[in-house]
Design a protein around this motif. Structure first.
Motif, PDB file in Angstrom:
ATOM      1  N   ALA A 154       0.831  -1.209   0.000  1.00  0.00           N
ATOM      2  CA  ALA A 154       0.000   0.000   0.000  1.00  0.00           C
ATOM      3  C   ALA A 154       0.862   1.254   0.000  1.00  0.00           C
ATOM      4  O   ALA A 154       0.527   2.256  -0.649  1.00  0.00           O
ATOM      5  N   PRO A 173       2.845  -2.325  -5.643  1.00  0.00           N
ATOM      6  CA  PRO A 173       2.873  -3.790  -5.674  1.00  0.00           C
ATOM      7  C   PRO A 173       4.051  -4.355  -6.460  1.00  0.00           C
ATOM      8  O   PRO A 173       3.886  -5.171  -7.369  1.00  0.00           O
ATOM      9  N   ALA A 225      -7.995  -7.370  -1.015  1.00  0.00           N
ATOM     10  CA  ALA A 225      -7.504  -6.003  -0.894  1.00  0.00           C
ATOM     11  C   ALA A 225      -7.343  -5.597   0.561  1.00  0.00           C
ATOM     12  O   ALA A 225      -6.532  -4.735   0.889  1.00  0.00           O
ATOM     13  N   ARG A 261      -5.280  -7.657  -7.257  1.00  0.00           N
ATOM     14  CA  ARG A 261      -4.867  -6.881  -6.085  1.00  0.00           C
ATOM     15  C   ARG A 261      -4.019  -7.689  -5.106  1.00  0.00           C
ATOM     16  O   ARG A 261      -3.456  -7.128  -4.161  1.00  0.00           O
ATOM     17  N   ARG A 294       0.885  -0.474 -10.754  1.00  0.00           N
ATOM     18  CA  ARG A 294      -0.325   0.052 -10.110  1.00  0.00           C
ATOM     19  C   ARG A 294      -1.468   0.175 -11.111  1.00  0.00           C
ATOM     20  O   ARG A 294      -2.617  -0.173 -10.825  1.00  0.00           O
ATOM     21  N   GLN A 301      -4.070  -2.388  -9.870  1.00  0.00           N
ATOM     22  CA  GLN A 301      -4.902  -1.730  -8.873  1.00  0.00           C
ATOM     23  C   GLN A 301      -5.867  -0.733  -9.489  1.00  0.00           C
ATOM     24  O   GLN A 301      -6.628  -0.092  -8.765  1.00  0.00           O
TER      25      GLN A 301
END
Length: 329
Positions: free
Chosen positions: A25, A29, A236, A292, A324, A328
């Motif tokens: 976070a 990632p 997530a 995710r 990302r 995400q």
């Protein structure tokens, strides 16, 4: 900053999955491999010797430590230099810990009984000079053969990434093979799901794996929904500490084999991002709704930008932005 040594919460260590989720976070990632193979050493103007190994590897930690979700030293490139190379690996793990960066030691060990316990002691025991936050393991002597490592990792708050679907062409002959109509890789994913569920729901601890309930290819083709009673699908919000290695260039294999990665519940270490060919389209195809959970692993795409720290950081930033967007967005 996610600490490399598990921090105690009350009497229990903070699980690796929770620490990894926090690091992803914060930093994105992406996991950067530390792969000091001869060609990269030459590209950095370094010799293929222990001093070159040390300067390269510690240079990566210095440049990226505290800026990346995890670093992944490849043990083979240190071992090839003998005991002096292993000593450098110990330095690298210590330096990453000092920088507050998680480490995934890529060792791919797999054995049985006391030998597996020995590997676990080396890489997962508190106080070991080779202890990392997580290790990669091979389950192809049976998922149950990993029990000593799984148990010690849970006790010490460390993580395991189990090889499931790899991108090398030889892997498919074993990983795609059917056992009672279920792919071997699907059974491995179910083993990880059971381990992660056992942490949240202790009554299912060490549930039998002989006949795991997974979505078979036939069920997937028929449109039957995959069961969701073992592992949380809220990837997530939470990650289990037992994850899988799934190559980012394995195409439609996850879907073709009926593997439900969201049900597995752990992180997915995905080699092959960047220089090996996997971009946003490939990541979406391979991982689908489990995107995710993915920790994209890259090496050459970042390391080739060195040796200057600023160049390494720029390459990392570009890779994180791409990951990302793909994972995400």
């Amino acid at each position: 900053m996610a600490p490399s040594a598990p921090v105690l919460s009350g009497r229990q260590p903070v699980p690796f999955g929770a620490r990894l989720a926090e690091a992803m976070a914060e930093h994105g990632p992406v996991c950067v491999g530390i792969d000091p193979h001869p060609a990269l050493l030459r590209a950095w103007g370094l010799g293929d010797d222990v001093e070159g190994l040390r300067r390269f590897s510690l240079g990566v930690v210095e440049a990226l430590g505290g800026r990346v979700a995890a670093l992944k030293p490849q043990s083979a490139f240190f071992e090839r230099h003998g005991s002096a190379g292993v000593a450098v690996l110990e330095e690298v793990l210590a330096a990453a810990a000092a920088a507050g960066t998680l480490t995934v030691l890529d060792v791919k060990r797999g054995d049985i009984g006391s030998t597996m316990a020995g590997y676990a002691d080396a890489y997962l025991r508190d106080g070991s000079s080779l202890a990392a936050d997580a290790v990669t393991l091979s389950p192809y002597l049976g998922f149950g053969s990993l029990r000593p490592a799984l148990d010690l990792a849970r006790q010490t708050g460390r993580g395991i990434f189990v090889l499931a679907l790899t991108s090398n062409p030889e892997g498919a002959s074993i990983q795609h093979a059917l056992d009672g109509g279920v792919a071997v890789a699907a059974r491995i994913a179910e083993g990880a799901a059971v381990e992660n569920a056992a942490v949240e729901h202790p009554t299912v601890e060490h549930a039998p794996l002989e006949h795991p309930t997974v979505e078979s290819p036939a069920a997937a083709a028929a449109g039957d929904p995959a069961p969701t009673d073992v592992a949380s699908t809220d990837a997530a919000a939470r990650l289990g500490s037992v994850g899988l290695v799934v190559g980012a260039t394995t195409g439609s294999a996850v879907a073709d084999l009926g593997i439900d990665l969201t049900r597995m519940g752990g992180a997915i270490l995905a080699p092959g991002v960047g220089a090996q060919g996997a971009g946003a389209r490939e990541l979406a195809e391979v991982f689908g709704p489990a995107r995710r959970q993915v920790l994209a692993s890259t090496s050459r795409a970042v390391l080739a930008a060195g040796p200057e720290a600023a160049s390494l950081r720029s390459a990392l930033a570009a890779t994180v932005d791409q990951a990302r967007e793909a994972l995400q967005g």
